[in-house]
Write an enzyme that holds these catalytic residues in place. Structure first.
Site, PDB file in Angstrom:
ATOM      1  N   PRO A   1      29.280  39.690  31.568  1.00 30.15           N
ATOM      2  CA  PRO A   1      30.515  39.100  32.086  1.00 30.15           C
ATOM      3  C   PRO A   1      30.222  37.849  32.909  1.00 30.15           C
ATOM      4  CG  PRO A   1      29.863  40.946  33.453  1.00 30.15           C
ATOM      5  CD  PRO A   1      28.900  40.915  32.295  1.00 30.15           C
TER       6      PRO A   1
ATOM      7  N   ARG B   1      33.115  34.897  33.041  1.00 29.19           N
ATOM      8  CA  ARG B   1      34.508  34.628  33.376  1.00 29.19           C
ATOM      9  C   ARG B   1      35.138  35.803  34.126  1.00 29.19           C
ATOM     10  NH1 ARG B   1      37.794  31.740  29.841  1.00 29.19           N
ATOM     11  NH2 ARG B   1      36.250  32.217  28.212  1.00 29.19           N
TER      12      ARG B   1
ATOM     13  N   ARG C   1      39.716  22.614  30.040  1.00 35.26           N
ATOM     14  CA  ARG C   1      40.024  23.716  29.131  1.00 35.26           C
ATOM     15  C   ARG C   1      41.373  23.553  28.434  1.00 35.26           C
ATOM     16  NH1 ARG C   1      40.908  28.347  30.610  1.00 35.26           N
ATOM     17  NH2 ARG C   1      39.969  29.476  28.876  1.00 35.26           N
TER      18      ARG C   1
ATOM     19  N   CYS D   1      43.167   8.457  31.839  1.00 35.89           N
ATOM     20  CA  CYS D   1      43.774   7.603  30.813  1.00 35.89           C
ATOM     21  C   CYS D   1      43.774   8.286  29.454  1.00 35.89           C
ATOM     22  CB  CYS D   1      43.041   6.274  30.757  1.00 35.89           C
ATOM     23  SG  CYS D   1      43.181   5.324  32.280  1.00 35.89           S
TER      24      CYS D   1
ATOM     25  N   TYR E   1      34.279  27.913  33.897  1.00 35.37           N
ATOM     26  CA  TYR E   1      34.349  26.814  32.948  1.00 35.37           C
ATOM     27  C   TYR E   1      35.232  25.656  33.412  1.00 35.37           C
ATOM     28  CZ  TYR E   1      32.285  30.521  30.254  1.00 35.37           C
ATOM     29  OH  TYR E   1      31.460  31.542  29.851  1.00 35.37           O
TER      30      TYR E   1
END
Length: 463
Positions: free
Chosen positions: A321, A323, A360, A391, A421
């Site tokens: 694990p 995340r 993400r 931009c 992440y």
């Protein structure tokens, strides 16, 4: 949540421009504990706090954008995973989610091992004092130097990802006079119900050695013939942000079948299987992740049942694990800059960060929640799209959200569940400065990764 979007002043049951049917939340001031870290609350003035510290004070001291990590929550999640699997299994935190020396020390103190996939992650782990035997090295294209560093340090396992890597690791271990413990990563042909870019066990992708056509069996044969390698087991990882255990059941069954084939052909029962990570977390109120003890019980049951059918001793299980440990512990704090109302569509809310601190959403359409945290509001809900200052039209932080209609420049917004992440994939696009990571605990806050400066950027520019 499904794609939440609504014009300013939405009515229950309205259809959004994209055709989605949604309703605004009952109270925009509520901070849903499913998506926020455990010590987040609102104080008597309506200001959100973490570890007892108001976000307004944090913004004044550390600036925005910034990541704020709830250390108590991180440690509690480490303990939950460690306790759920007990002494009969190994929990390797996936350092790619987020890694720093402080995090490595917390992992060590809470009894977790560490998975790394680059020389930089390995260097951070060793510098912070993680014992090498509690480190695993991953990667689909490990360099010679990365392998040398890992073997020299004495890492507990190297996960082999190709036929070339079998020979490469064996040669390096032999040259260094070591016998290196390894696992073989196999792709088991499982389609995880997740985004294409984070599904990793179907056959048409870059990771692992396929079970199909006997490739994994051939990899086992090659490793067992090499004196400088000790084959500890088989590794499988089916993807990321997964809620359904069905994929793990299919993966475990196929891995155990391979273990049985190894026994039948070579007379060897491999002692370990690693079922990877990828367990999902709640990014929105509609996500319903499983608790570590449920996951541990389910995986143990699956493996035990399959081994009984195959007549095998139950191997030691590993999970990874990343995340699921760090993701929920952190939120990103932004300041609102400009607002643009598009009548009949939505209001664009621009903040002082964006895709440089959270790629993400742009990368694979990830969904997040967002809340006004510097105050409460009695204004009605306003369909919003929270965007960054870069931009790119794809510079979106939260695609569809309800925010109070009286939102104004200078307000603070926070996006929860950004521990994984986000900082680890942050960039200097438009020469943005990567934000700091601030650990908060019991009324105290300290920087564990400082904010980049313009001097940092110029120091790298040697032209």
């Amino acid at each position: 949540m499904s794609r939440s979007a609504h014009p300013a002043g939405p009515r229950h049951g309205d259809v959004l421009p994209e055709g989605h049917y949604v309703a605004p939340p009952a109270d925009l001031n509520v901070l849903d504990p499913r998506v926020w870290s455990r010590t987040v609350a609102r104080d008597a003035d309506g200001v959100a706090t973490v570890g007892g510290i108001p976000v307004t004070r944090l913004a004044e001291e550390f600036g925005t954008p910034a990541y704020f990590l709830d250390e108590d929550d991180f440690r509690a999640r480490c303990r939950a995973w460690h306790d759920a699997f007990g002494g009969g299994a190994d929990v390797f935190y996936a350092g790619k989610a987020f890694l720093s020396r402080a995090v490595v020390r917390w992992l060590y103190e809470e009894g977790l091992n560490l998975d790394v996939c680059s020389a930089g992650e390995l260097s951070t782990a060793l510098a912070a004092g993680m014992p090498a035997e509690r480190i695993a090295l991953h990667g689909n294209n490990k360099s010679t130097r990365e392998i040398e560093r890992a073997v020299e340090a004495g890492v507990g396992r190297i996960v082999l990802d190709s036929f070339q890597e079998i020979a490469r690791v064996a040669h390096i271990a032999e040259r260094l006079g070591r016998r290196q413990r390894v696992q073989i990563r196999v792709t088991v042909g499982v389609e995880a119900h997740t985004h294409e870019f984070i599904a990793t066990a179907h056959e048409d992708q870059k990771f692992g050695i396929a079970l199909a056509d006997g490739q994994a069996a051939e990899a086992v044969r090659r490793v067992l013939k090499l004196d400088s390698l000790e084959l500890a087991g088989i590794h499988s990882h089916i993807g990321s942000q997964i809620f359904d255990m069905a994929g793990f059941e299919v993966s475990a069954r196929r891995v155990v079948q391979l273990l049985a084939e190894v026994r039948d052909e070579h007379g060897v029962e491999l002692p370990e299987i690693d079922l990877g990570g990828g367990l999902g977390i709640a990014y929105t109120s509609e996500d319903d992740p499983r608790e570590p003890h449920e996951i541990a019980r389910s995986l143990a049951s699956i493996v035990t049942r399959e081994c009984e059918v195959a007549g095998l001793a139950v191997p030691r299980i590993s999970v990874e694990p990343g995340r699921a440990v760090v993701g929920p512990t952190t939120f990103t704090l932004y300041e609102v800059g400009t607002l643009k109302e598009l009548p009949g569509l939505r209001t664009y809310v621009s903040v002082d960060g964006g895709m440089s601190d959270n790629i993400r959403t742009a990368l694979y359409d990830a969904e997040y929640s967002v809340s006004l945290v510097s105050r409460t509001s009695t204004a009605g809900p306003m369909l919003s799209r929270v965007v960054g200052k870069h931009c790119e039209s794809g510079d979106i932080v939260v695609r569809d959200a309800f925010l109070p209609a009286d939102l104004a420049p200078g307000d603070l917004l926070a996006v929860p569940a950004t521990g994984a992440y986000c900082r680890s994939m942050a960039s200097n696009y438009n020469h943005a400065l990567r934000p700091p990571v601030v650990a908060v605990k019991n009324g105290e806050a300290r920087v564990i990764m400082r904010r980049e400066t313009e001097e940092d950027l110029l120091r790298l520019d040697v032209g």
